[in-house]
Design a protein around this motif. Structure first.
Motif, short mmCIF file in Angstrom:
data_model
loop_
_atom_site.label_atom_id
_atom_site.label_comp_id
_atom_site.label_asym_id
_atom_site.label_seq_id
_atom_site.Cartn_x
_atom_site.Cartn_y
_atom_site.Cartn_z
N LEU A 15 -1.09 -61.76 -43.50
CA LEU A 15 -2.22 -62.85 -43.61
C LEU A 15 -2.64 -62.93 -44.88
O LEU A 15 -2.96 -64.01 -45.32
CB LEU A 15 -3.00 -62.65 -42.48
CG LEU A 15 -2.63 -62.91 -41.02
CD1 LEU A 15 -3.49 -62.37 -39.84
CD2 LEU A 15 -2.33 -64.38 -40.82
N LEU A 22 -0.16 -70.21 -46.24
CA LEU A 22 -0.71 -70.60 -45.06
C LEU A 22 -1.40 -71.99 -45.40
O LEU A 22 -1.58 -72.81 -44.64
CB LEU A 22 -1.53 -69.57 -44.32
CG LEU A 22 -0.89 -68.55 -43.70
CD1 LEU A 22 -1.57 -67.45 -43.42
CD2 LEU A 22 -0.08 -68.97 -42.25
N THR A 26 -1.12 -75.79 -44.36
CA THR A 26 -1.83 -76.44 -43.40
C THR A 26 -2.25 -77.85 -44.21
O THR A 26 -2.17 -78.98 -43.50
CB THR A 26 -3.09 -75.48 -43.41
OG1 THR A 26 -2.73 -74.39 -42.73
CG2 THR A 26 -4.37 -76.29 -42.51
N ILE A 37 -1.92 -77.48 -36.88
CA ILE A 37 -1.72 -75.99 -36.11
C ILE A 37 -1.53 -76.33 -34.67
O ILE A 37 -2.24 -77.31 -34.20
CB ILE A 37 -3.22 -75.35 -36.17
CG1 ILE A 37 -3.59 -74.96 -37.73
CG2 ILE A 37 -3.15 -74.08 -35.36
CD1 ILE A 37 -2.50 -74.08 -38.52
N LYS A 54 1.00 -71.49 -33.86
CA LYS A 54 2.20 -72.10 -34.64
C LYS A 54 1.60 -72.95 -35.73
O LYS A 54 0.55 -73.56 -35.33
CB LYS A 54 3.35 -72.27 -34.09
CG LYS A 54 3.82 -70.94 -33.10
CD LYS A 54 4.92 -71.48 -32.31
CE LYS A 54 6.36 -71.78 -33.44
NZ LYS A 54 7.65 -71.99 -32.73
N PHE A 55 2.59 -73.17 -36.56
CA PHE A 55 2.30 -74.53 -37.43
C PHE A 55 3.17 -75.50 -36.75
O PHE A 55 4.20 -75.26 -36.10
CB PHE A 55 3.07 -74.10 -38.78
CG PHE A 55 2.10 -73.74 -39.85
CD1 PHE A 55 0.91 -74.33 -40.07
CD2 PHE A 55 2.50 -72.61 -40.29
CE1 PHE A 55 0.04 -73.48 -40.98
CE2 PHE A 55 1.50 -72.05 -41.47
CZ PHE A 55 0.54 -72.56 -41.65
N LEU A 90 4.66 -68.11 -39.07
CA LEU A 90 3.21 -67.28 -39.77
C LEU A 90 2.20 -67.16 -39.08
O LEU A 90 1.61 -66.18 -39.05
CB LEU A 90 3.23 -68.07 -41.26
CG LEU A 90 4.20 -67.50 -42.37
CD1 LEU A 90 3.80 -67.99 -43.58
CD2 LEU A 90 4.00 -65.98 -42.56
N PRO A 91 1.49 -68.09 -38.50
CA PRO A 91 0.05 -68.12 -37.96
C PRO A 91 0.34 -67.21 -36.62
O PRO A 91 -0.77 -66.63 -36.50
CB PRO A 91 -0.05 -69.58 -37.39
CG PRO A 91 0.50 -70.43 -38.26
CD PRO A 91 1.87 -69.48 -38.70
N TRP A 94 -1.62 -63.68 -36.58
CA TRP A 94 -2.95 -63.74 -35.86
C TRP A 94 -2.76 -63.09 -34.42
O TRP A 94 -3.75 -62.47 -34.04
CB TRP A 94 -3.64 -65.21 -35.96
CG TRP A 94 -5.11 -65.07 -35.35
CD1 TRP A 94 -5.46 -65.78 -34.23
CD2 TRP A 94 -6.23 -64.23 -36.05
NE1 TRP A 94 -6.75 -65.41 -33.95
CE2 TRP A 94 -7.04 -64.52 -34.83
CE3 TRP A 94 -6.60 -63.41 -36.81
CZ2 TRP A 94 -8.40 -63.93 -35.12
CZ3 TRP A 94 -7.67 -63.00 -36.97
CH2 TRP A 94 -8.70 -63.19 -35.99
#
Length: 184
Positions: A15, A22, A26, A37, A54-55, A90-91, A94
């Protein structure tokens, strides 16, 4: 315990190091879909629901179904790129940081995927924390084949340890696996 510690270390590192990427994704996502998102309730460890992040790779009005049931036309041009490079995942770091997921484990399914849930329940797959990647993902086995996926998840979990944790991560980073199939 060691794997959970590694998950935390890698999630924080990913992160922090990935923050510029990221933020860029976004920003571009706002131009692509207006809503970069994507949040979706998934089946977690012990069948506990959690919200996966997720994206967004599909148009915002796409039905909430498994990827193999969605039309290819629902995927945006940027979404194709994100899926191909696996950057859409990638998200989920989290989710890993929060303890809802691990880097390695069975991919979390939707609650409406009843056949897959039943197959995973028979094989005690839900005792494990779901993951971003795993054996099935590196072998191009997706949720369109529920029995095979549940069997593969069970096989992975039966032999899972620290060496396998790193093997699946390195295979994924090396480009193994194509992600979920989307119907054409």
């Amino acid at each position: 315990m060691l794997i959970r510690l590694l998950d935390i270390i890698f999630a924080i590192t990913g992160l922090l190091v990935g923050l510029p990427v990221l933020l860029l994704i976004t920003l571009f996502g706002f131009f692509d879909t207006g809503s970069p998102i994507f949040r979706q309730v998934r089946v977690g460890r012990n069948k506990k629901p959690f919200t996966l992040v997720k994206f967004r790779t599909m148009k915002p009005d796409t039905a909430s179904v498994a990827s193999h049931l969605a039309a290819a036309s629902a995927i945006t041009p940027m979404g194709n790129f994100l899926r191909r490079t696996k950057l859409d995942e990638l998200p989920q770091l989290w989710n890993v940081l929060k303890g809802e997921m691990s880097l390695v484990g069975p991919r979390p399914c939707l609650f409406n995927q009843e056949e897959l849930i039943a197959e995973r329940e028979k094989r005690q797959v839900f005792q494990a924390r779901p993951g971003i990647t795993g054996l099935a993902q590196t072998q191009n086995i997706d949720m369109s084949t529920p029995v095979l996926l549940a069997e593969t998840d069970q096989k992975m979990l039966a032999k899972f340890g620290l060496p396998e944790y790193f093997i699946y991560i390195f295979r994924t980073l090396g480009g193994k696996g194509q992600g979920d199939v989307v119907k054409r």
